[in-house]
Write an enzyme that holds these catalytic residues in place. Structure first.
Site, short mmCIF file in Angstrom:
data_model
loop_
_atom_site.label_atom_id
_atom_site.label_comp_id
_atom_site.label_asym_id
_atom_site.label_seq_id
_atom_site.Cartn_x
_atom_site.Cartn_y
_atom_site.Cartn_z
N ASP A 57 0.81 -0.13 5.12
CA ASP A 57 -0.47 -0.66 5.57
C ASP A 57 -0.99 0.17 6.74
O ASP A 57 -0.23 0.66 7.56
CB ASP A 57 -0.33 -2.13 5.97
CG ASP A 57 0.43 -2.33 7.27
OD1 ASP A 57 1.61 -1.94 7.32
OD2 ASP A 57 -0.15 -2.88 8.23
N SER A 58 -2.30 0.35 6.78
CA SER A 58 -2.99 1.08 7.84
C SER A 58 -2.45 2.51 7.93
O SER A 58 -2.51 3.26 6.97
CB SER A 58 -2.84 0.32 9.17
OG SER A 58 -3.73 0.83 10.14
N ALA A 59 -1.86 2.90 9.07
CA ALA A 59 -1.29 4.23 9.19
C ALA A 59 -0.15 4.42 8.19
O ALA A 59 0.06 5.52 7.67
CB ALA A 59 -0.78 4.47 10.61
#
Length: 275
Positions: A57-59
Site C-alpha cells: 500500500d502507498s509507497a
C-alpha cells in the site's frame, strides 16, 4: 490475512530513507522475494509455488509494482507471480497536477506538497526543487527527455470523463532542466512504474488496484489500471468514493471507520477469490 486466507504472509523490512535511497529499496524487495521463491524455502513454509502474490500500500504499492515489472524482465522469474494487489499506490512523479492532485491538493494525511517532498527524500534531492515540481517545471516541453515520457501518463486519454471533469493539464512550455539533470531518478520506471514501456506491462500478472476518491494518488492507480488493461492484463479497479489515503489501516477502535473496514474486506475478498 494469514488467518482468513490460510496464507503465509511475508512482510519485507526494506531499508528506509535516510539509511538508503532509491533504488536500494527496490533491490531489497527483489532480493528478499527471490530468496523466498527458492524451492527449499517455499517447501519449508508449505507454500504452493503456483499461488504467490505480491502486494503493498502507498509507497509499498510503488515497490510491489516495481517488483512485478522487474520480474517480467527476467526470463527466469517471469510467470512466478500469480497476481499483484496494489493499494492506493504511488506510481509517478512526472505530473503533480493530475485531476486528483488538483482536487485533493490540501487533503489531510497526504497533501500534494508532502507527496512531492517524499519523492525528493527518496532521491536524496533538494527541497528547493519542490515548488517547481508542483507546477510541473521538471517535465516542461523544453525538458525533452521528460516530455517524451509524459505521453505515457496522458490523463486526458487514460482517465474517464467522470474523473477529468473540468480540470486542465498543466504542461509548461519552459521549465527547469536542472531538476531532471540532478534527479534523473524521476524518469526511471523503477521509481515511476506508470511510465514503464508497454512491452514490460504485457507480461504482468492479474492485478488488483484499490483507489480512493479523496487521495492525491487516485489517478496514478486509475491510469495504471488503464495502461495494464490496454496491454491485455486482467485488472480489477476497486474505487471507493468515500475513501482517503491510508484508510485501510483505520479498522480498529477508536478509529474503526466504515471505509477502512470496507476497503480491507474488499481487498481480502479479491485475494480469496483469485489467489
Amino acid at each position: 490475512m494469514a488467518e482468513e486466507l490460510n496464507a503465509v504472509i511475508v512482510s519485507i523490512e526494506y531499508r528506509l530513507v535516510p539509511q538508503v535511497y532509491f533504488p536500494e529499496q527496490i533491490h531489497d524487495v527483489v532480493r528478499a522475494t527471490k530468496y523466498f521463491l527458492r524451492p527449499e524455502v517455499l517447501q519449508k513454509y508449505k507454500v504452493d509455488p503456483g499461488r504467490i502474490g505480491i502486494s503493498g500500500d502507498s509507497a509499498g504499492g510503488n515497490l510491489a509494482a516495481a517488483l512485478g515489472q522487474q520480474f517480467t524482465q527476467d526470463a527466469n522469474l517471469r510467470n512466478k507471480l500469480k497476481l499483484q494487489a496494489l493499494i492506493y499506490p504511488v506510481l509517478q512523479a512526472l505530473d503533480f497536477n493530475t485531476p486528483s492532485y488538483q482536487q485533493n491538493v490540501n487533503t489531510p494525511i497526504l497533501p500534494r506538497h508532502v507527496m512531492a517532498k517524499y519523492w525528493v527524500d527518496y532521491f536524496k534531492g533538494n527541497y528547493d526543487f519542490v515548488p517547481e515540481m508542483l507546477v510541473n517545471n521538471h517535465t516542461a516541453l523544453d525538458v525533452e527527455e521528460a516530455a517524451a515520457l509524459r505521453a505515457r501518463l496522458n490523463w486526458m486519454s487514460l482517465l474517464p470523463a467522470s474523473i477529468t471533469k473540468n480540470y486542465e493539464p498543466v504542461m509548461q512550455t519552459t521549465g527547469n532542466t536542472k531538476i531532471v539533470q540532478e534527479l534523473p531518478q524521476l524518469l526511471d520506471a523503477r521509481s515511476s512504474p506508470l511510465i514503464a514501456e508497454q512491452e514490460v506491462l504485457l507480461h504482468l500478472p492479474k492485478t488488483y488496484i484499490l483507489t480512493c476518491e479523496h487521495d492525491v494518488l487516485r489517478d496514478d492507480g486509475i491510469m495504471y489500471a488503464k495502461r495494464l488493461e490496454n496491454a491485455g492484463v486482467e485488472v480489477t479497479l476497486d474505487h471507493f468514493e468515500d475513501g482517503f489515503h491510508g484508510c485501510m489501516i483505520f479498522t480498529s477502535w477508536p478509529t474503526n471507520f466504515s471505509v477502512g473496514i470496507r476497503t480491507r474486506n474488499s481487498y481480502m475478498k479479491w485475494l480469496d477469490h483469485n489467489l
